[in-house]
Design an enzyme around this catalytic site. Structure first.
Site, PDB file in Angstrom:
ATOM      1  N   LYS A 159       0.875  -1.194   0.069  1.00  0.00           N
ATOM      2  CA  LYS A 159      -0.159  -0.031  -0.013  1.00  0.00           C
ATOM      3  C   LYS A 159       0.777   1.231   0.061  1.00  0.00           C
ATOM      4  O   LYS A 159       1.991   1.497   0.223  1.00  0.00           O
ATOM      5  CB  LYS A 159      -0.698   0.016   1.347  1.00  0.00           C
ATOM      6  CG  LYS A 159      -0.151   0.178   2.568  1.00  0.00           C
ATOM      7  CD  LYS A 159      -1.074  -0.054   3.859  1.00  0.00           C
ATOM      8  CE  LYS A 159      -0.518  -0.054   4.932  1.00  0.00           C
ATOM      9  NZ  LYS A 159      -1.627   0.087   6.144  1.00  0.00           N
ATOM     10  N   ARG A 173      -9.643   0.048  15.636  1.00  0.00           N
ATOM     11  CA  ARG A 173      -9.621   0.734  14.275  1.00  0.00           C
ATOM     12  C   ARG A 173     -10.663   0.334  13.327  1.00  0.00           C
ATOM     13  O   ARG A 173     -11.612   0.953  13.177  1.00  0.00           O
ATOM     14  CB  ARG A 173      -8.200   0.683  13.920  1.00  0.00           C
ATOM     15  CG  ARG A 173      -7.732   1.838  12.652  1.00  0.00           C
ATOM     16  CD  ARG A 173      -6.281   1.583  12.417  1.00  0.00           C
ATOM     17  NE  ARG A 173      -5.970   0.663  11.787  1.00  0.00           N
ATOM     18  CZ  ARG A 173      -4.775   0.341  11.256  1.00  0.00           C
ATOM     19  NH1 ARG A 173      -3.810   0.991  11.457  1.00  0.00           N
ATOM     20  NH2 ARG A 173      -4.298  -0.814  10.799  1.00  0.00           N
ATOM     21  N   TYR A 193      12.300  31.924   3.931  1.00  0.00           N
ATOM     22  CA  TYR A 193      10.995  32.271   4.427  1.00  0.00           C
ATOM     23  C   TYR A 193      10.850  32.831   5.948  1.00  0.00           C
ATOM     24  O   TYR A 193      11.503  32.031   6.804  1.00  0.00           O
ATOM     25  CB  TYR A 193       9.953  31.389   4.052  1.00  0.00           C
ATOM     26  CG  TYR A 193       9.872  31.207   2.390  1.00  0.00           C
ATOM     27  CD1 TYR A 193       9.535  32.438   1.848  1.00  0.00           C
ATOM     28  CD2 TYR A 193       9.542  30.129   1.716  1.00  0.00           C
ATOM     29  CE1 TYR A 193       9.337  32.347   0.421  1.00  0.00           C
ATOM     30  CE2 TYR A 193       9.307  30.131   0.560  1.00  0.00           C
ATOM     31  CZ  TYR A 193       9.296  31.151  -0.289  1.00  0.00           C
ATOM     32  OH  TYR A 193       8.855  31.236  -1.486  1.00  0.00           O
ATOM     33  N   MET A 231       8.924  24.922  -0.220  1.00  0.00           N
ATOM     34  CA  MET A 231       8.253  23.990  -1.067  1.00  0.00           C
ATOM     35  C   MET A 231       9.035  23.112  -2.096  1.00  0.00           C
ATOM     36  O   MET A 231       9.145  21.599  -2.017  1.00  0.00           O
ATOM     37  CB  MET A 231       7.012  24.586  -2.154  1.00  0.00           C
ATOM     38  CG  MET A 231       6.209  23.688  -2.797  1.00  0.00           C
ATOM     39  SD  MET A 231       5.111  24.410  -3.963  1.00  0.00           S
ATOM     40  CE  MET A 231       4.045  25.010  -2.641  1.00  0.00           C
TER      41      MET A 231
END
Length: 369
Positions: A38, A136, A264, A313
């Protein structure tokens, strides 16, 4: 191996085979192996990994969602595929692609029976999950009578396996809890097997279950993180080889004067003259902002280079003041030596989150075999 000239995830198939062979060596010869692929095979490449493992004669595959299973079928996977968390909206697609659903409560069970019946299916293989303590997904122990009665009323499905999931198999401080889960699963399996009058496959062990609870291997085991190189403990990690090495390069080196800021929000301000290196990888590639402000690091010429300021990013800046390096040099974000587990720990998270988060825009390069 050639030095990186761009950001890429290098995937070592020899390491994958090593991990598979080691896990298999911990099993009895008649215990089946389910490879969990997965989340893009834990951030690598599900189709390539599954095709390679299929050649190694893995008996079963597991994915989280139906579309992941469809991708495997389209890539040539013919072995059975368990869908761990199917949604009713995708049941027809699931059947069309011969995928096998995990049915975990009364609603999803009845929805699947209805779709399978409408599709004229007979004895369609399904897997029944029981909740033994993870809380779960899964039926409860008190649902055994309802479940067996419902299954026996229809010819549309047959129960291929009964399974559960261990909550803390890697933590030996929770051994009593785990043993209670295993005992509960045995009770459930005995009850439902008697009620159905046939014996489905039984499986409860994940990677750490395989390693720590051999008495609970039953008919099949499921491994995800172990295949990709992590044993969930310092002792077991020595037996595994991480298959992924995330590499990038130095795009530019700056000399930053005392009192100047980097990146930033001026998140890092120097208190002396330093050298910084800018790398073409950022939070869009899976290196989250939690690794900024000195928490994370990369390896340049065998030395740690701490991340400066906020992760951007598409870029990060690292401190290379004391590292002999040049623009174009290769950078290791994580790999067999500087592991994803060690990097994840700097941000108080786990290797699973880091490796599964590597963006699909990062180039994959397969080596070995």
């Amino acid at each position: 191996m050639p030095k990186a000239q761009e950001t890429l995830l290098e995937i070592d198939l020899n390491a994958l085979k090593h991990n598979f062979d080691h896990l298999k060596s911990r099993l009895n010869s008649n215990t089946k192996f389910m490879a969990v692929v997965k989340a893009f095979a834990y951030g690598s490449d599900a189709c390539e990994i599954a095709n390679y493992l299929q050649k190694l004669e893995v008996e079963y595959f597991a994915v989280a969602f139906v579309h992941e299973g469809v991708q495997l079928r389209n890539a040539g996977i013919t072995k059975p595929i368990l869908v761990l968390h199917p949604q009713a909206a995708n049941f027809k697609i699931l059947i069309d692609n011969c995928l096998e659903p995990n049915l975990y409560n009364a609603k999803i069970l009845n929805q699947f029976i209805a779709v399978a019946s409408a599709e004229n299916q007979t004895n369609y293989p399904v897997h029944i999950k029981f909740n033994t303590g993870l809380n779960r997904l899964g039926f409860s122990e008190t649902d055994v009578d309802y479940l067996s009665t419902t299954v026996k009323k229809t010819t549309a499905i047959t129960v291929k396996s009964i399974f559960s999931h261990l909550a803390a198999s890697e933590d030996l401080n929770e051994k009593e809890f785990t043993l209670n889960q295993i005992a509960k699963f045995k009770r459930i399996a005995d009850s439902i097997t008697k009620a159905l009058n046939y014996k489905p496959l039984l499986h409860i062990c994940n990677t750490s279950g395989i390693l720590n609870y051999p008495e609970a291997h039953f008919d099949m085991v499921r491994s995800g993180i172990g295949l990709y190189g992590f044993g969930n403990s310092a002792k077991e990690n020595k037996n595994f080889k991480p298959i992924g090495t995330l590499k990038t390069i130095i795009s530019q080196i700056h000399t930053i004067q005392k009192g100047d800021s980097v990146g930033y929000n001026r998140a890092y301000t120097t208190d002396s003259v330093i050298k910084s290196a800018t790398l073409p990888i950022g939070h869009a590639d899976g290196i989250g902002r939690q690794y900024g402000k000195g928490k994370g690091y990369v390896i340049i010429n065998n030395q740690k280079a701490p991340i400066l300021g906020n992760v951007c990013m598409d870029m990060i800046m690292v401190n290379v003041t004391d590292i002999d390096c040049e623009e174009g040099d290769e950078v290791i974000v994580f790999g067999p030596n500087a592991t994803a587990e060690a990097l994840a720990e700097t941000a108080n998270t786990i290797s699973y989150e880091l490796i599964t988060g590597i963006s699909q825009r990062v180039k994959r390069l397969f080596v070995g075999q």
